[in-house]
Design a protein around this motif. Structure first.
Motif, PDB file in Angstrom:
ATOM      1  N   ASP A  39      17.862 -82.074  62.845  1.00  0.00           N
ATOM      2  CA  ASP A  39      17.011 -80.965  62.688  1.00  0.00           C
ATOM      3  C   ASP A  39      15.428 -80.814  62.248  1.00  0.00           C
ATOM      4  OD1 ASP A  39      19.132 -79.866  64.033  1.00  0.00           O
ATOM      5  OD2 ASP A  39      20.185 -79.147  61.888  1.00  0.00           O
ATOM      6  N   LEU A  40      15.453 -81.982  61.350  1.00  0.00           N
ATOM      7  CA  LEU A  40      14.118 -82.004  60.142  1.00  0.00           C
ATOM      8  C   LEU A  40      13.012 -82.051  61.237  1.00  0.00           C
ATOM      9  CD1 LEU A  40      15.436 -83.332  57.071  1.00  0.00           C
ATOM     10  CD2 LEU A  40      15.235 -81.010  57.650  1.00  0.00           C
ATOM     11  N   PRO A  41      12.801 -83.087  61.948  1.00  0.00           N
ATOM     12  CA  PRO A  41      11.552 -83.430  62.710  1.00  0.00           C
ATOM     13  C   PRO A  41      11.054 -82.240  63.611  1.00  0.00           C
ATOM     14  CG  PRO A  41      12.889 -85.314  62.846  1.00  0.00           C
ATOM     15  CD  PRO A  41      13.933 -84.332  62.131  1.00  0.00           C
ATOM     16  N   PRO A  42      11.981 -81.534  64.239  1.00  0.00           N
ATOM     17  CA  PRO A  42      11.583 -80.482  65.154  1.00  0.00           C
ATOM     18  C   PRO A  42      10.802 -79.428  64.181  1.00  0.00           C
ATOM     19  CG  PRO A  42      13.755 -80.957  65.903  1.00  0.00           C
ATOM     20  CD  PRO A  42      13.509 -81.935  64.679  1.00  0.00           C
ATOM     21  N   ALA A  43      11.411 -78.976  62.983  1.00  0.00           N
ATOM     22  CA  ALA A  43      10.906 -78.036  61.917  1.00  0.00           C
ATOM     23  C   ALA A  43       9.534 -78.466  61.646  1.00  0.00           C
ATOM     24  CB  ALA A  43      11.840 -78.031  60.814  1.00  0.00           C
ATOM     25  N   TYR A  44       9.431 -79.688  61.221  1.00  0.00           N
ATOM     26  CA  TYR A  44       8.047 -80.116  60.663  1.00  0.00           C
ATOM     27  C   TYR A  44       7.198 -80.094  61.932  1.00  0.00           C
ATOM     28  CZ  TYR A  44      10.085 -82.268  56.379  1.00  0.00           C
ATOM     29  OH  TYR A  44      10.651 -82.382  55.273  1.00  0.00           O
ATOM     30  N   ALA A  45       7.453 -80.425  63.125  1.00  0.00           N
ATOM     31  CA  ALA A  45       6.720 -80.450  64.291  1.00  0.00           C
ATOM     32  C   ALA A  45       6.238 -79.108  64.560  1.00  0.00           C
ATOM     33  CB  ALA A  45       7.174 -81.018  65.637  1.00  0.00           C
ATOM     34  N   LYS A  46       7.214 -78.178  64.338  1.00  0.00           N
ATOM     35  CA  LYS A  46       6.583 -76.686  64.514  1.00  0.00           C
ATOM     36  C   LYS A  46       5.726 -76.083  63.474  1.00  0.00           C
ATOM     37  CE  LYS A  46       9.542 -72.441  65.675  1.00  0.00           C
ATOM     38  NZ  LYS A  46      10.958 -71.975  65.880  1.00  0.00           N
ATOM     39  N   TYR A  47       6.237 -76.526  62.364  1.00  0.00           N
ATOM     40  CA  TYR A  47       5.381 -75.812  61.290  1.00  0.00           C
ATOM     41  C   TYR A  47       4.181 -76.836  60.507  1.00  0.00           C
ATOM     42  CZ  TYR A  47       9.046 -72.153  61.954  1.00  0.00           C
ATOM     43  OH  TYR A  47       9.891 -71.414  62.372  1.00  0.00           O
ATOM     44  N   TRP A  48       3.919 -77.940  61.298  1.00  0.00           N
ATOM     45  CA  TRP A  48       3.040 -78.873  60.621  1.00  0.00           C
ATOM     46  C   TRP A  48       2.121 -78.301  59.594  1.00  0.00           C
ATOM     47  CZ3 TRP A  48      -2.066 -79.985  61.654  1.00  0.00           C
ATOM     48  CH2 TRP A  48      -2.256 -79.405  62.848  1.00  0.00           C
ATOM     49  N   ASN A  49       1.272 -77.376  60.405  1.00  0.00           N
ATOM     50  CA  ASN A  49       0.023 -76.683  59.613  1.00  0.00           C
ATOM     51  C   ASN A  49       0.311 -76.175  58.301  1.00  0.00           C
ATOM     52  OD1 ASN A  49       1.219 -74.984  61.344  1.00  0.00           O
ATOM     53  ND2 ASN A  49      -0.567 -73.883  61.663  1.00  0.00           N
ATOM     54  N   LEU A  50       1.673 -75.340  58.437  1.00  0.00           N
ATOM     55  CA  LEU A  50       1.928 -74.546  57.117  1.00  0.00           C
ATOM     56  C   LEU A  50       2.431 -75.406  56.039  1.00  0.00           C
ATOM     57  CD1 LEU A  50       4.203 -71.610  58.600  1.00  0.00           C
ATOM     58  CD2 LEU A  50       1.777 -71.457  57.502  1.00  0.00           C
ATOM     59  N   LEU A  52       1.190 -78.361  55.481  1.00  0.00           N
ATOM     60  CA  LEU A  52      -0.037 -79.183  55.005  1.00  0.00           C
ATOM     61  C   LEU A  52      -0.492 -78.138  54.102  1.00  0.00           C
ATOM     62  CD1 LEU A  52      -1.734 -81.158  57.864  1.00  0.00           C
ATOM     63  CD2 LEU A  52      -0.296 -81.757  55.811  1.00  0.00           C
ATOM     64  N   VAL A  53      -0.742 -76.784  54.365  1.00  0.00           N
ATOM     65  CA  VAL A  53      -1.508 -75.846  53.466  1.00  0.00           C
ATOM     66  C   VAL A  53      -0.537 -75.527  52.374  1.00  0.00           C
ATOM     67  CG1 VAL A  53      -2.106 -73.420  53.325  1.00  0.00           C
ATOM     68  CG2 VAL A  53      -2.623 -74.908  55.449  1.00  0.00           C
ATOM     69  N   MET A  54       0.640 -75.226  52.209  1.00  0.00           N
ATOM     70  CA  MET A  54       1.438 -74.768  51.560  1.00  0.00           C
ATOM     71  C   MET A  54       1.876 -75.974  50.682  1.00  0.00           C
ATOM     72  SD  MET A  54       3.816 -71.804  53.231  1.00  0.00           S
ATOM     73  CE  MET A  54       2.926 -70.127  53.261  1.00  0.00           C
ATOM     74  N   GLY A  55       2.289 -77.117  51.093  1.00  0.00           N
ATOM     75  CA  GLY A  55       2.414 -78.319  50.374  1.00  0.00           C
ATOM     76  C   GLY A  55       1.216 -78.357  49.531  1.00  0.00           C
ATOM     77  N   TRP A  56       0.067 -78.435  50.079  1.00  0.00           N
ATOM     78  CA  TRP A  56      -1.198 -78.371  49.007  1.00  0.00           C
ATOM     79  C   TRP A  56      -1.119 -77.665  47.963  1.00  0.00           C
ATOM     80  CZ3 TRP A  56      -4.257 -81.604  46.616  1.00  0.00           C
ATOM     81  CH2 TRP A  56      -5.490 -81.271  45.992  1.00  0.00           C
ATOM     82  N   GLN A  57      -0.932 -76.285  48.231  1.00  0.00           N
ATOM     83  CA  GLN A  57      -0.887 -75.328  47.078  1.00  0.00           C
ATOM     84  C   GLN A  57       0.075 -75.457  46.211  1.00  0.00           C
ATOM     85  OE1 GLN A  57      -0.052 -71.734  49.769  1.00  0.00           O
ATOM     86  NE2 GLN A  57      -2.147 -71.271  50.123  1.00  0.00           N
ATOM     87  N   THR A  58       1.256 -75.970  46.612  1.00  0.00           N
ATOM     88  CA  THR A  58       2.483 -76.344  45.755  1.00  0.00           C
ATOM     89  C   THR A  58       1.810 -77.650  44.767  1.00  0.00           C
ATOM     90  OG1 THR A  58       4.180 -75.684  46.890  1.00  0.00           O
ATOM     91  CG2 THR A  58       4.854 -77.308  45.480  1.00  0.00           C
ATOM     92  N   LEU A  59       1.391 -78.572  45.491  1.00  0.00           N
ATOM     93  CA  LEU A  59       0.999 -79.974  44.748  1.00  0.00           C
ATOM     94  C   LEU A  59       0.188 -79.565  43.705  1.00  0.00           C
ATOM     95  CD1 LEU A  59       1.615 -82.593  44.719  1.00  0.00           C
ATOM     96  CD2 LEU A  59      -0.321 -83.187  46.167  1.00  0.00           C
ATOM     97  N   TRP A  60      -1.357 -78.976  44.162  1.00  0.00           N
ATOM     98  CA  TRP A  60      -2.314 -78.784  43.043  1.00  0.00           C
ATOM     99  C   TRP A  60      -1.836 -77.800  41.840  1.00  0.00           C
ATOM    100  CZ3 TRP A  60      -4.744 -74.613  41.381  1.00  0.00           C
ATOM    101  CH2 TRP A  60      -4.941 -73.334  42.119  1.00  0.00           C
ATOM    102  N   ARG A  61      -0.921 -76.858  42.276  1.00  0.00           N
ATOM    103  CA  ARG A  61      -0.756 -75.934  41.112  1.00  0.00           C
ATOM    104  C   ARG A  61       0.301 -76.749  40.104  1.00  0.00           C
ATOM    105  NH1 ARG A  61      -0.173 -70.269  44.399  1.00  0.00           N
ATOM    106  NH2 ARG A  61       1.649 -71.462  45.343  1.00  0.00           N
ATOM    107  N   THR A  62       1.249 -77.466  40.784  1.00  0.00           N
ATOM    108  CA  THR A  62       2.057 -78.214  39.850  1.00  0.00           C
ATOM    109  C   THR A  62       1.311 -79.173  38.961  1.00  0.00           C
ATOM    110  OG1 THR A  62       3.838 -78.256  41.535  1.00  0.00           O
ATOM    111  CG2 THR A  62       3.882 -79.937  39.875  1.00  0.00           C
ATOM    112  N   VAL A  63       0.418 -79.897  39.847  1.00  0.00           N
ATOM    113  CA  VAL A  63      -0.381 -80.958  39.011  1.00  0.00           C
ATOM    114  C   VAL A  63      -1.330 -80.200  37.534  1.00  0.00           C
ATOM    115  CG1 VAL A  63      -2.232 -82.411  39.249  1.00  0.00           C
ATOM    116  CG2 VAL A  63      -0.510 -82.857  40.721  1.00  0.00           C
TER     117      VAL A  63
END
Lengths: 253, 265
Positions: A39-50, A52-63
């Motif tokens: 089920d994961l690839p379809p979910a990533y395909a559907k929301y890939w832009n989210l 990227l944006v939100m993954g970056w937000q999480t990453l930089w704030r964690t770092v």
């Protein structure tokens, strides 16, 4: 040898994915009970832009939270490592602070600094992750054998010289051990804030919206993305450790 | 004899403990001429290590004076070299870098090239040629102690303080190191104080043996050693050596508070 080092963990991940898929299939669970890897690839395909944006937000704030935790943790560790009085004074406070579940601190921080979402997230990531760093540095410094100090002191070396030439390098293995723990803790901190506070930023918020919409594949996709980021940051720490404290590693056998 | 290089006059010292002051040194006298090598023996816990810290200037005695080269010792001085039972090498440095550590702190007239040459020369002298770029963890206990010895003398100290440097080694390695010490002393003359538990070691290495009494320690007995010339392990098995060891053993028994008569049985 190095090829084996890469292939073995990848093979382990594939086996893990297959077992997961098998578990869901064998129980006949629909994906609103438990999503399966397929089920994961379809979910990533559907929301890939989210992602990227939100993954970056999480990453930089964690770092950023982690960097602040390192600076603060090392300073507190130094103070406790060099001064018996400060160690006696600060230890109970630190242990008590660490014992408070950070999930309960999240709403307090959110109310204290209303709207400062980035700041709050970094703050929680920092608060949850500095403890092991401070403790490891203080233990590393306070357990320095007196002979090490005497060797340099008898030559007339200053305290600063002793710190840079002996105390600091000798503490590095313990420091990196603690940093590995702190990396995963910092991710927990960031996500706690992201899930709870209503600002819609970071992977935690994406998880929350998956929950609201009963989009189970999305929720699991977020978890896997978090796991991957955790692995990435962990190996950054391992690489740094190799550079700065590689001497502490013993060849087995 | 000219003025002694190390002179300890009437030193008293007590540590502060929760149970009150614990006197460790009480009326200690010691005098070492330039180029002399004195071994200090005594019962465990009698304050021998305190003595080394006093000479190194790492602590001040409550009473009495410590003089080095006609100057009162008031703090650490770079003209001292130290080696302990624990070789305390820095694990993150190579053996060569470890030996060169004192040169990074003490100012010398040597340039970088000369410093490195000197360190390499000393390592070769103690038999560690070819191990310069190894880490301490790759060396055996005896080899680490040899490296530690090189580090103690690399900056050409006036005084070498050895605090049970061979105490943790096995008997054969220890005897090897005794011979290395003679080799080093022949090429790099130093004035030394050796703290030891081993009476054979004391008469083999030193030219004077000082027996300290039990705590609080004072100078109980002084013996001049006359094993001259090229010292060989065989010298330890001559009648003279046996006689000297016997006298020292009796003195230690007295220091431990047992009368020789009852201890010999």
């Amino acid at each position: 040898m190095s090829l084996q080092k890469i292939l073995v963990p990848i093979a382990a991940m594939i086996v893990f994915g297959l077992l997961w898929e098998l578990l869901v299939w064998a129980n006949g669970w629909p994906n609103y009970v438990m999503a399966s890897p397929s089920d994961l690839p379809p979910a990533y395909a559907k929301y890939w832009n989210l992602f990227l944006v939100m993954g970056w937000q999480t990453l930089w704030r964690t770092v950023v939270g982690l960097v602040v935790a390192i600076i603060f943790g090392v300073l507190v560790g130094m103070v406790m490592g060099f001064s018996r009085v400060m160690r006696d004074a600060l230890y109970p406070l630190l242990v008590g602070f660490n014992a408070v579940p950070k999930a309960t601190v999240v709403p307090i921080v959110a109310l204290l600094f209303v709207g400062a979402h980035d700041f709050n997230t970094v703050l929680i990531a920092f608060m949850i992750s500095f403890f092991p760093i401070a403790v490891s540095v203080s233990i590393g410094l306070s357990t320095l054998e007196p002979e090490y100090r005497d060797i340099l002191r008898s030559l007339g070396a200053s305290q600063t010289t002793i710190f840079w030439k002996i105390a600091l390098p000798k503490t590095l293995p313990e420091f990196f051990g603690a940093l590995k723990v702190a990396v995963t803790l910092a991710f927990i901190g960031t996500n706690l804030m992201e899930i709870v506070s209503p600002h819609g930023r970071g992977l935690g918020a994406l998880f929350d919206s998956g929950k609201t919409n009963s989009d189970y594949p999305l929720m699991f996709a977020v978890l896997i993305a978090l796991a991957l980021m955790g692995i990435l940051l962990y190996y950054v720490v391992v690489a740094l450790e190799k550079v700065f404290a590689g001497w502490a590693e013993r060849t087995p056998g | 004899m000219s003025q002694p290089l190390i002179e300890i006059k009437g030193v008293r010292h007590a540590y502060k403990t929760q149970a009150g002051p614990l006197p460790v040194l009480d009326g200690l006298e010691l005098s070492v001429p330039e180029g002399g090598f004195v071994a200090v023996v005594g019962p465990s816990g009698c304050g021998k290590s305190t003595l080394t810290r006093l000479v190194a200037g790492l602590m001040k005695p409550d009473e009495g004076e410590v003089w080095l080269h006609g100057e009162r010792v008031k703090g650490p001085r770079s003209t001292v070299g130290m080696a302990f039972q624990n070789p305390v090498l820095l694990e993150w440095r190579t053996i060569l870098q470890n030996v060169m550590l004192p040169l990074e702190i003490v100012s010398t007239k040597m340039n970088k090239r000369e410093q490195e040459d000197r360190a390499r020369h000393l390592l070769a002298l103690v038999g560690l040629e070819g191990f310069e770029d190894k880490r301490p963890s790759e060396l055996s206990g005896g080899m680490r102690q040899r490296a530690s010895l090189c580090r103690a003398i690399v900056h050409k100290p006036e005084v070498l303080i050895l605090d049970e440097p061979f105490g943790a080694l096995d008997a054969f390695t220890r005897e090897d190191l005794w011979q290395t010490m003679h080799k080093v002393k022949a090429e790099e003359p130093f004035t030394g104080v050796l703290i030891t538990h081993d009476l054979r070691e004391s008469i083999f290495l030193a030219d004077q043996v000082v027996v300290l009494s039990g705590r609080p320690a004072r100078t109980q007995y002084v013996m001049d050693v006359h094993l001259t010339g090229d010292r060989d392990i065989e010298h330890l098995y001559t009648p003279e050596s046996a006689e000297a060891l016997n006298v020292l053993r009796h003195q230690i028994q007295i220091a431990q508070g047992r009368s020789p008569a009852e201890a010999v049985q």
